[in-house]
Scaffold this motif. Sequence first.
Motif, mmCIF file in Angstrom:
data_model
loop_
_atom_site.group_PDB
_atom_site.id
_atom_site.type_symbol
_atom_site.label_atom_id
_atom_site.label_comp_id
_atom_site.label_asym_id
_atom_site.label_seq_id
_atom_site.Cartn_x
_atom_site.Cartn_y
_atom_site.Cartn_z
ATOM 1 N N ALA A 98 0.850 -1.190 0.000
ATOM 2 C CA ALA A 98 0.000 0.000 0.000
ATOM 3 C C ALA A 98 0.889 1.245 0.000
ATOM 4 C CB ALA A 98 -0.913 0.011 1.221
ATOM 5 N N PRO A 99 0.438 2.337 -0.592
ATOM 6 C CA PRO A 99 1.260 3.544 -0.660
ATOM 7 C C PRO A 99 1.590 4.102 0.728
ATOM 8 C CG PRO A 99 -0.595 3.683 -2.164
ATOM 9 C CD PRO A 99 -0.849 2.498 -1.292
ATOM 10 N N SER A 100 2.685 4.839 0.811
ATOM 11 C CA SER A 100 3.039 5.564 2.032
ATOM 12 C C SER A 100 3.635 6.901 1.622
ATOM 13 C CB SER A 100 4.039 4.767 2.879
ATOM 14 O OG SER A 100 5.272 4.633 2.198
ATOM 15 N N ARG A 101 3.743 7.806 2.574
ATOM 16 C CA ARG A 101 4.314 9.114 2.271
ATOM 17 C C ARG A 101 4.947 9.717 3.507
ATOM 18 N NH1 ARG A 101 -1.159 12.765 1.224
ATOM 19 N NH2 ARG A 101 -2.374 12.029 3.006
ATOM 20 N N VAL A 102 5.881 10.639 3.265
ATOM 21 C CA VAL A 102 6.535 11.382 4.339
ATOM 22 C C VAL A 102 6.352 12.862 4.044
ATOM 23 C CG1 VAL A 102 8.689 11.835 5.566
ATOM 24 C CG2 VAL A 102 8.227 9.540 4.667
ATOM 25 N N ARG A 103 5.843 13.609 5.017
ATOM 26 C CA ARG A 103 5.599 15.042 4.852
ATOM 27 C C ARG A 103 6.695 15.839 5.565
ATOM 28 N NH1 ARG A 103 0.511 13.335 6.858
ATOM 29 N NH2 ARG A 103 -1.063 13.026 5.244
ATOM 30 N N PHE A 104 7.173 16.868 4.893
ATOM 31 C CA PHE A 104 8.205 17.740 5.453
ATOM 32 C C PHE A 104 7.656 19.161 5.560
ATOM 33 C CE2 PHE A 104 10.314 14.275 3.341
ATOM 34 C CZ PHE A 104 11.372 13.942 4.174
ATOM 35 N N SER A 105 7.913 19.823 6.690
ATOM 36 C CA SER A 105 7.490 21.207 6.874
ATOM 37 C C SER A 105 8.715 22.051 7.212
ATOM 38 C CB SER A 105 6.452 21.320 7.995
ATOM 39 O OG SER A 105 6.130 22.681 8.251
ATOM 40 N N GLU B 165 6.789 14.058 9.254
ATOM 41 C CA GLU B 165 5.686 13.189 9.654
ATOM 42 C C GLU B 165 5.459 12.156 8.552
ATOM 43 O OE1 GLU B 165 1.190 14.110 11.250
ATOM 44 O OE2 GLU B 165 1.827 15.084 9.399
ATOM 45 N N SER B 166 5.309 10.894 8.935
ATOM 46 C CA SER B 166 5.093 9.849 7.941
ATOM 47 C C SER B 166 3.692 9.278 8.071
ATOM 48 C CB SER B 166 6.131 8.734 8.089
ATOM 49 O OG SER B 166 5.997 8.089 9.331
ATOM 50 N N GLU B 167 3.196 8.754 6.959
ATOM 51 C CA GLU B 167 1.890 8.117 6.932
ATOM 52 C C GLU B 167 2.004 6.814 6.164
ATOM 53 O OE1 GLU B 167 -1.854 9.116 4.387
ATOM 54 O OE2 GLU B 167 -2.005 10.305 6.223
ATOM 55 N N GLY B 168 1.610 5.734 6.819
ATOM 56 C CA GLY B 168 1.622 4.427 6.194
ATOM 57 C C GLY B 168 0.355 3.678 6.547
ATOM 58 N N ASP C 91 8.372 26.028 1.484
ATOM 59 C CA ASP C 91 7.078 25.375 1.281
ATOM 60 C C ASP C 91 7.113 23.916 1.718
ATOM 61 O OD1 ASP C 91 6.064 27.709 0.150
ATOM 62 O OD2 ASP C 91 6.802 27.149 -1.849
ATOM 63 N N PRO C 92 6.009 23.430 2.311
ATOM 64 C CA PRO C 92 5.922 22.009 2.664
ATOM 65 C C PRO C 92 6.040 21.137 1.415
ATOM 66 C CG PRO C 92 4.158 23.269 3.704
ATOM 67 C CD PRO C 92 4.801 24.177 2.695
ATOM 68 N N PHE C 93 6.562 19.953 1.574
ATOM 69 C CA PHE C 93 6.669 19.016 0.453
ATOM 70 C C PHE C 93 6.548 17.592 0.986
ATOM 71 C CE2 PHE C 93 10.939 19.704 2.012
ATOM 72 C CZ PHE C 93 11.570 18.469 1.942
ATOM 73 N N GLU C 94 6.342 16.658 0.056
ATOM 74 C CA GLU C 94 6.152 15.256 0.417
ATOM 75 C C GLU C 94 7.052 14.361 -0.423
ATOM 76 O OE1 GLU C 94 1.425 15.069 1.699
ATOM 77 O OE2 GLU C 94 2.054 14.355 -0.284
ATOM 78 N N VAL C 95 7.373 13.208 0.140
ATOM 79 C CA VAL C 95 7.972 12.112 -0.618
ATOM 80 C C VAL C 95 6.978 10.963 -0.554
ATOM 81 C CG1 VAL C 95 9.863 10.452 -0.780
ATOM 82 C CG2 VAL C 95 10.338 12.824 -0.113
ATOM 83 N N ARG C 96 6.532 10.501 -1.731
ATOM 84 C CA ARG C 96 5.507 9.451 -1.796
ATOM 85 C C ARG C 96 6.106 8.174 -2.391
ATOM 86 N NH1 ARG C 96 -0.066 10.579 -1.745
ATOM 87 N NH2 ARG C 96 -0.589 12.737 -1.241
ATOM 88 N N PRO D 130 14.211 11.355 -9.161
ATOM 89 C CA PRO D 130 14.689 11.279 -7.770
ATOM 90 C C PRO D 130 14.367 12.559 -7.006
ATOM 91 C CG PRO D 130 16.366 10.467 -9.287
ATOM 92 C CD PRO D 130 15.278 11.077 -10.137
ATOM 93 N N VAL D 131 14.212 12.424 -5.688
ATOM 94 C CA VAL D 131 13.866 13.551 -4.819
ATOM 95 C C VAL D 131 15.032 13.829 -3.884
ATOM 96 C CG1 VAL D 131 12.284 14.415 -3.052
ATOM 97 C CG2 VAL D 131 11.419 12.984 -4.920
ATOM 98 N N THR D 132 15.399 15.086 -3.772
ATOM 99 C CA THR D 132 16.484 15.488 -2.876
ATOM 100 C C THR D 132 15.918 16.216 -1.669
ATOM 101 O OG1 THR D 132 18.054 15.693 -4.712
ATOM 102 C CG2 THR D 132 18.616 16.825 -2.660
ATOM 103 N N VAL D 133 16.340 15.788 -0.488
ATOM 104 C CA VAL D 133 15.969 16.449 0.768
ATOM 105 C C VAL D 133 17.243 17.058 1.342
ATOM 106 C CG1 VAL D 133 15.001 16.171 3.074
ATOM 107 C CG2 VAL D 133 14.138 14.775 1.174
ATOM 108 N N THR D 134 17.241 18.379 1.500
ATOM 109 C CA THR D 134 18.449 19.082 1.957
ATOM 110 C C THR D 134 18.251 19.626 3.361
ATOM 111 O OG1 THR D 134 19.026 19.699 -0.307
ATOM 112 C CG2 THR D 134 20.048 20.967 1.463
#
Length: 291
Positions: A17-24, A31-34, A247-252, A267-271
């Motif tokens: 099932a999908p999951s995601r991580v939210r960054f603020s 915060e993660s959601e699974g 701005d908030p962003f997510e990795v899904r 690919p997604v970069t988190v700095t």
Amino acid sequence: VANILRQARNDAVAHRAPSRVRFSPQDSTIESEGYVVAGTWSFESDALKGANGADGEAREFPGSPLTRDGFIGRALDMELGGRGAVVAFDISDDPIFDLRRGFRLVFAVRVSTISEAQILDLGGVLELNLLRDGSVEITAVTRRVDELGRARPGEKVQVRTTPGVIEPERWVEVEVRYDQRRLVALANGVPVAERAETRELWTMGTAFKVGGGRSLFPGRVDEVVLAVARTSDVIRLPSSAGFAGKDPFEVRFDEGGRLDPVAHGGPVTVTLEYDDGTTESLEVLRVGTVE
């Protein structure tokens, strides 16, 4: 940060099932959601035992509601009951069965003939009906807020699978999933229906029922698994660190643990930015691994 991303990917793979991580960046929080399995029903005894005490009750059956010819072992056979036969699991008061932010429902079904009938009703929030052409109609009830700020049942959204998804005397594993982006149905792992939807769903107010429609459901149901979306505790970075940007962003991640191609083109970069002026970056590759 890397551990949270990797755990979210592992959860997606484990629960399919999908999951995601939210960054603020503004709050320096993550915060993660699974998904977690809320209930499983295998129908191996007349007691209709379910995981976590979610036991069932058979109504309008003259004898046992089970057959030995199941998908795995025994199965629930609705044709052993009379008109109005239903097997109900009163789970509406258990807070773990909260479908509002997403769910994944999987079950095996086999019919003796094709006729219009209700397959199941998940607490008044999700309903699956078999139609005359062998398709399955899926109806979900959304949540709205009225002018006084009160939560109310909202619009019903529907999606219908391609015809012939259900055929007589053949076991089919049906999956329905919702992640506040799409309502999707699959048959034996193959997508057969989809529509865009972002609203929260309504709260379960009645029992989870197999059968129970106006017409007797002409078939068997087995191996039901329900997983629901759950959000982790919010984690705040130490005061010496923060996320780049404003701005908030997510990795899904998709159900296979890969980056969701709909949400991410690459690919997604988190700095991370530190108070001494240095930076450090993590890269989530297309396959979902974190470097």
